[in-house]
Design a protein around this motif. Structure first.
Motif, PDB file in Angstrom:
ATOM      1  N   GLN A 221       0.823  -1.201   0.000  1.00  0.00           N
ATOM      2  CA  GLN A 221       0.000   0.000   0.000  1.00  0.00           C
ATOM      3  C   GLN A 221       0.871   1.271   0.000  1.00  0.00           C
ATOM      4  N   LEU A 224       1.645   2.474  -3.593  1.00  0.00           N
ATOM      5  CA  LEU A 224       0.520   2.652  -4.503  1.00  0.00           C
ATOM      6  C   LEU A 224       0.649   3.937  -5.314  1.00  0.00           C
ATOM      7  N   VAL A 225       0.220   3.871  -6.565  1.00  0.00           N
ATOM      8  CA  VAL A 225       0.054   5.047  -7.404  1.00  0.00           C
ATOM      9  C   VAL A 225      -1.394   5.032  -7.886  1.00  0.00           C
ATOM     10  N   THR A 226      -2.137   6.064  -7.536  1.00  0.00           N
ATOM     11  CA  THR A 226      -3.561   6.125  -7.856  1.00  0.00           C
ATOM     12  C   THR A 226      -3.852   7.367  -8.687  1.00  0.00           C
ATOM     13  N   TYR A 227      -4.599   7.180  -9.764  1.00  0.00           N
ATOM     14  CA  TYR A 227      -4.944   8.304 -10.638  1.00  0.00           C
ATOM     15  C   TYR A 227      -6.367   8.814 -10.410  1.00  0.00           C
ATOM     16  N   GLY A 228      -7.271   7.932 -10.086  1.00  0.00           N
ATOM     17  CA  GLY A 228      -8.649   8.347  -9.910  1.00  0.00           C
ATOM     18  C   GLY A 228      -9.353   8.532 -11.239  1.00  0.00           C
ATOM     19  N   PRO A 290      -0.551  11.711 -10.990  1.00  0.00           N
ATOM     20  CA  PRO A 290      -1.424  10.884 -10.149  1.00  0.00           C
ATOM     21  C   PRO A 290      -2.031  11.687  -9.001  1.00  0.00           C
ATOM     22  N   SER A 291      -3.063  11.127  -8.422  1.00  0.00           N
ATOM     23  CA  SER A 291      -3.623  11.712  -7.209  1.00  0.00           C
ATOM     24  C   SER A 291      -2.847  11.244  -5.979  1.00  0.00           C
ATOM     25  N   LEU A 292      -2.298  10.042  -6.068  1.00  0.00           N
ATOM     26  CA  LEU A 292      -1.515   9.478  -4.960  1.00  0.00           C
ATOM     27  C   LEU A 292      -0.242   8.863  -5.509  1.00  0.00           C
ATOM     28  N   ALA A 293       0.887   9.267  -4.963  1.00  0.00           N
ATOM     29  CA  ALA A 293       2.182   8.698  -5.348  1.00  0.00           C
ATOM     30  C   ALA A 293       3.208   9.089  -4.288  1.00  0.00           C
ATOM     31  N   ARG A 295       3.675   7.981  -1.462  1.00  0.00           N
ATOM     32  CA  ARG A 295       2.991   8.063  -0.169  1.00  0.00           C
ATOM     33  C   ARG A 295       2.475   9.473   0.127  1.00  0.00           C
ATOM     34  N   ALA A 297      -0.745  12.045  -0.920  1.00  0.00           N
ATOM     35  CA  ALA A 297      -2.071  12.056  -1.536  1.00  0.00           C
ATOM     36  C   ALA A 297      -2.419  13.444  -2.081  1.00  0.00           C
TER      37      ALA A 297
END
Length: 339
Positions: A221, A224-228, A290-293, A295, A297
């Motif tokens: 976790q 994580l890389v999150t784009y949304g 990204p939105s999250l990268a 660690r 946000a």
């Protein structure tokens, strides 16, 4: 000028009508200042649980809040600091428009967006670093025009200062600054390299900071890389210029005013690529970051704060008096927004 000054003051009045600012993370920042003060005093309640680290790319906001809260209540210090940042953002946007030869009338339209996503989420260091980023952009324009040693040294100083203000602000603004220079000097390789050099100054600091700050990834976790969804980005693209946390009817009107008033009032899209490439690259970054990268946000969401100044920078004043003199609409829209 007087009406603009009144609008700027009126824009921060709501901050002083409440006891606590509506900024999600602000209590956490206040707690950090309290802990730092406890560490400085040798309070064992803090020294046994915490240690201070002053090599961090968020130093400006914490340093100013620490200083101000030394002789005034924390809530008042936070209001004063945030108020200054919110007022300086449209003022410096006007200075940027003037420096590049854009239509300075539209500095009015930068007032609502000073209440950015970062404001509502309480990203104090980012909010405080916004004016630093705009000053770096202004100096970039001057340095591109006259690349003297003194001007380059000032760029180096501002880039390093921006690193210690907020690393995301520094990275985004340096990207826009290099875009401006590359779009202006792409036919002059030697001049291009000469003008790029000062922006490399923060690279050693960034490398050292990453080496010091990085820790072994303990679980999946953390990496994580999150784009949304794309719809979230479109939502922020509509809401952020208006200075509202959520999309609303009036907020859409404000955003449309920012988008369309330059066209309706006779401003001309700048012919020089250096004037409009920064908003193009800024929008690309807004849609691909990204939105999250790392660690961290809510990355791309913060970048929306710079899109309005970059958009207004792309418009030249009318060549002749326009048939429709609607620039007063900007004053009315901002007046209603403040109300």
């Amino acid at each position: 000028p007087h009406l603009y000054a009144i609008a700027l003051v009126a824009s921060i009045v709501p901050l002083w009508l409440v006891h606590y600012l509506p900024m999600v993370d602000l209590p956490g920042h206040a707690a950090v200042i309290t802990a730092l003060r406890g560490l400085s005093a040798g309070n064992t309640m803090f020294t046994e649980a915490f240690e201070s680290n002053w090599f961090m790319p968020y130093l400006l906001g914490y340093g100013l809040l620490y200083t101000l809260s030394s002789f005034m209540p924390m809530a008042v210090a936070a209001k004063l600091l945030v108020s200054a940042a919110i007022v300086l953002t449209p003022i410096l946007t006007g200075a940027l428009l003037r420096e590049v030869g854009a239509d300075e009338r539209w500095k009015w339209l930068a007032i609502p967006g000073s209440y950015s996503f970062a404001f509502y989420w309480g990203f104090l260091s980012f909010v405080v670093a916004m004016p630093v980023g705009l000053i770096l952009l202004i100096q970039t324009v001057r340095f591109d025009r006259r690349p003297t040693f003194r001007a380059g040294l000032l760029v180096v100083s501002l880039a390093l200062f921006a690193f210690f203000s907020h690393i995301i602000v520094m990275g985004f603004v340096c990207m826009c600054a290099l875009t401006y220079i590359a779009s202006s000097r792409y036919r002059d390789l030697k001049g291009l390299v000469l003008r790029f050099l000062p922006y490399t100054a923060p690279l050693p600091l960034i490398a050292v900071w990453f080496a010091v700050a990085s820790q072994p990834v303990e679980d999946a976790q953390d990496s994580l890389v999150t784009y949304g969804p794309l719809t979230n980005r479109l939502y922020h693209l509509i809401s952020q210029p208006s200075g509202f946390e959520h999309v609303s009817g009036f907020g859409v009107l404000v955003t449309l005013s920012i988008l369309l008033l330059p066209v309706l009032c006779g401003s001309r899209w700048a012919s020089r690529p250096a004037r409009w490439m920064p908003i193009v690259v800024g929008l690309v970054a807004f849609f691909i970051v990204p939105s999250l990268a790392f660690r961290t946000a809510l990355l791309y969401e913060r970048l929306g704060a710079f899109l309005v100044p970059l958009w207004l920078m792309a418009w030249d004043p009318p060549a002749a008096k326009p048939r429709l003199s609607l620039d007063w609409v900007a004053m009315v829209v901002v007046g209603l927004w403040v109300a």
